[in-house]
Design a protein around this motif. Structure first.
Motif, PDB file in Angstrom:
ATOM      1  N   MET A  25      13.009   6.023   0.304  1.00 48.94           N
ATOM      2  CA  MET A  25      12.954   5.681  -1.117  1.00 48.94           C
ATOM      3  C   MET A  25      11.515   5.529  -1.565  1.00 48.94           C
ATOM      4  N   ALA A  26      11.268   5.887  -2.819  1.00 52.26           N
ATOM      5  CA  ALA A  26       9.949   5.682  -3.413  1.00 52.26           C
ATOM      6  C   ALA A  26       9.748   4.188  -3.664  1.00 52.26           C
ATOM      7  N   SER A  27       8.506   3.750  -3.566  1.00 52.11           N
ATOM      8  CA  SER A  27       8.200   2.331  -3.760  1.00 52.11           C
ATOM      9  C   SER A  27       8.646   1.843  -5.132  1.00 52.11           C
ATOM     10  N   GLY A  28       8.514   2.679  -6.138  1.00 52.74           N
ATOM     11  CA  GLY A  28       8.943   2.298  -7.482  1.00 52.74           C
ATOM     12  C   GLY A  28      10.436   2.061  -7.573  1.00 52.74           C
ATOM     13  N   ASP A  29      11.217   2.869  -6.867  1.00 57.94           N
ATOM     14  CA  ASP A  29      12.671   2.695  -6.859  1.00 57.94           C
ATOM     15  C   ASP A  29      13.062   1.404  -6.128  1.00 57.94           C
ATOM     16  N   ILE A  30      12.340   1.104  -5.068  1.00 55.93           N
ATOM     17  CA  ILE A  30      12.590  -0.143  -4.348  1.00 55.93           C
ATOM     18  C   ILE A  30      12.270  -1.324  -5.257  1.00 55.93           C
ATOM     19  N   ALA A  31      11.106  -1.275  -5.895  1.00 55.30           N
ATOM     20  CA  ALA A  31      10.687  -2.374  -6.766  1.00 55.30           C
ATOM     21  C   ALA A  31      11.650  -2.578  -7.926  1.00 55.30           C
ATOM     22  N   ALA A  32      12.212  -1.488  -8.443  1.00 53.83           N
ATOM     23  CA  ALA A  32      13.128  -1.576  -9.583  1.00 53.83           C
ATOM     24  C   ALA A  32      14.406  -2.339  -9.243  1.00 53.83           C
ATOM     25  N   ALA A  33      14.733  -2.440  -7.971  1.00 57.78           N
ATOM     26  CA  ALA A  33      15.947  -3.136  -7.550  1.00 57.78           C
ATOM     27  C   ALA A  33      15.778  -4.656  -7.531  1.00 57.78           C
ATOM     28  N   PHE A  34      14.564  -5.124  -7.752  1.00 57.76           N
ATOM     29  CA  PHE A  34      14.277  -6.559  -7.668  1.00 57.76           C
ATOM     30  C   PHE A  34      13.674  -7.068  -8.966  1.00 57.76           C
ATOM     31  N   ASP A  35      13.999  -8.294  -9.293  1.00 58.68           N
ATOM     32  CA  ASP A  35      13.442  -8.942 -10.482  1.00 58.68           C
ATOM     33  C   ASP A  35      12.246  -9.788 -10.052  1.00 58.68           C
ATOM     34  N   MET A  36      11.177  -9.099  -9.682  1.00 54.09           N
ATOM     35  CA  MET A  36       9.958  -9.789  -9.247  1.00 54.09           C
ATOM     36  C   MET A  36       8.759  -8.903  -9.540  1.00 54.09           C
ATOM     37  N   ALA A  37       7.598  -9.502  -9.512  1.00 47.42           N
ATOM     38  CA  ALA A  37       6.358  -8.787  -9.813  1.00 47.42           C
ATOM     39  C   ALA A  37       6.078  -7.721  -8.749  1.00 47.42           C
ATOM     40  N   TRP A  38       5.445  -6.636  -9.194  1.00 50.79           N
ATOM     41  CA  TRP A  38       5.094  -5.533  -8.292  1.00 50.79           C
ATOM     42  C   TRP A  38       4.300  -6.007  -7.072  1.00 50.79           C
ATOM     43  N   PRO A  39       3.276  -6.869  -7.222  1.00 48.73           N
ATOM     44  CA  PRO A  39       2.535  -7.310  -6.030  1.00 48.73           C
ATOM     45  C   PRO A  39       3.414  -8.043  -5.013  1.00 48.73           C
ATOM     46  N   THR A  40       4.442  -8.735  -5.486  1.00 49.41           N
ATOM     47  CA  THR A  40       5.347  -9.432  -4.571  1.00 49.41           C
ATOM     48  C   THR A  40       6.155  -8.421  -3.757  1.00 49.41           C
ATOM     49  N   VAL A  41       6.670  -7.396  -4.418  1.00 53.00           N
ATOM     50  CA  VAL A  41       7.424  -6.346  -3.718  1.00 53.00           C
ATOM     51  C   VAL A  41       6.503  -5.631  -2.733  1.00 53.00           C
ATOM     52  N   THR A  42       5.291  -5.337  -3.163  1.00 51.47           N
ATOM     53  CA  THR A  42       4.325  -4.686  -2.285  1.00 51.47           C
ATOM     54  C   THR A  42       4.059  -5.539  -1.042  1.00 51.47           C
ATOM     55  N   GLY A  43       3.968  -6.847  -1.221  1.00 53.18           N
ATOM     56  CA  GLY A  43       3.772  -7.751  -0.085  1.00 53.18           C
ATOM     57  C   GLY A  43       4.927  -7.676   0.903  1.00 53.18           C
ATOM     58  N   HIS A  44       6.146  -7.608   0.395  1.00 49.94           N
ATOM     59  CA  HIS A  44       7.313  -7.484   1.275  1.00 49.94           C
ATOM     60  C   HIS A  44       7.300  -6.144   2.010  1.00 49.94           C
ATOM     61  N   LEU A  45       6.969  -5.077   1.315  1.00 49.40           N
ATOM     62  CA  LEU A  45       6.899  -3.764   1.960  1.00 49.40           C
ATOM     63  C   LEU A  45       5.802  -3.735   3.024  1.00 49.40           C
ATOM     64  N   THR A  46       4.696  -4.371   2.737  1.00 47.58           N
ATOM     65  CA  THR A  46       3.597  -4.438   3.708  1.00 47.58           C
ATOM     66  C   THR A  46       4.026  -5.208   4.953  1.00 47.58           C
ATOM     67  N   ALA A  47       4.739  -6.315   4.767  1.00 49.99           N
ATOM     68  CA  ALA A  47       5.212  -7.098   5.912  1.00 49.99           C
ATOM     69  C   ALA A  47       6.158  -6.261   6.781  1.00 49.99           C
ATOM     70  N   LEU A  48       7.039  -5.503   6.135  1.00 42.09           N
ATOM     71  CA  LEU A  48       7.955  -4.647   6.887  1.00 42.09           C
ATOM     72  C   LEU A  48       7.199  -3.532   7.610  1.00 42.09           C
ATOM     73  N   LYS A  49       6.192  -2.972   6.958  1.00 48.28           N
ATOM     74  CA  LYS A  49       5.388  -1.912   7.572  1.00 48.28           C
ATOM     75  C   LYS A  49       4.582  -2.469   8.745  1.00 48.28           C
ATOM     76  N   ASP A  50       3.954  -3.630   8.554  1.00 44.60           N
ATOM     77  CA  ASP A  50       3.160  -4.245   9.623  1.00 44.60           C
ATOM     78  C   ASP A  50       4.013  -4.589  10.846  1.00 44.60           C
ATOM     79  N   ALA A  51       5.288  -4.895  10.604  1.00 43.70           N
ATOM     80  CA  ALA A  51       6.200  -5.214  11.705  1.00 43.70           C
ATOM     81  C   ALA A  51       6.749  -3.960  12.379  1.00 43.70           C
ATOM     82  N   GLY A  52       6.436  -2.790  11.814  1.00 47.08           N
ATOM     83  CA  GLY A  52       6.912  -1.540  12.384  1.00 47.08           C
ATOM     84  C   GLY A  52       8.347  -1.208  12.006  1.00 47.08           C
ATOM     85  N   LEU A  53       8.888  -1.914  11.019  1.00 45.17           N
ATOM     86  CA  LEU A  53      10.269  -1.676  10.609  1.00 45.17           C
ATOM     87  C   LEU A  53      10.404  -0.522   9.627  1.00 45.17           C
ATOM     88  N   VAL A  54       9.338  -0.242   8.885  1.00 41.49           N
ATOM     89  CA  VAL A  54       9.346   0.890   7.967  1.00 41.49           C
ATOM     90  C   VAL A  54       8.036   1.649   8.121  1.00 41.49           C
TER      91      VAL A  54
END
Length: 94
Positions: A25-54
């Motif tokens: 999925m594109a990052s924008g599509d992921i972010a659109a699924a949540f009612d939160m600020a873009w930097p917050t979603v980016t932080g979650h994606l970064t945590a998942l990437k750093d953990a090797g999950l995505v």
């Protein structure tokens, strides 16, 4: 392994993982699924990437994320060993 479990400890990150099970999925599509600020979603994606999950790859002007199943399998194997479920599986197969 600690980073995997830490990443999975947050419900938003678990929801992102569930979304990515259907495919990249594109990052924008992921972010659109949540009612939160873009930097917050980016932080979650970064945590998942750093953990090797995505993993992430640039797709034009956006970034596409995909589930990295090997990290999930490793975490699952750890949990199965911890609970003895893997031994139960091996007993049934043998």
């Amino acid at each position: 392994m600690n980073s995997v479990f830490k990443a999975l400890s947050h419900p938003v990150r678990r929801r992102i993982i569930a979304m990515l099970r259907a495919g990249p999925m594109a990052s924008g599509d992921i972010a659109a699924a949540f009612d939160m600020a873009w930097p917050t979603v980016t932080g979650h994606l970064t945590a998942l990437k750093d953990a090797g999950l995505v993993s992430a790859e640039r797709d034009g002007s956006s970034i596409r994320y995909r589930l990295d199943i090997s990290a999930v399998e490793e975490a699952l194997a750890f949990l199965m060993d911890l609970t003895g479920a893997r031994d139960d599986l091996n007993d049934k197969e043998g």
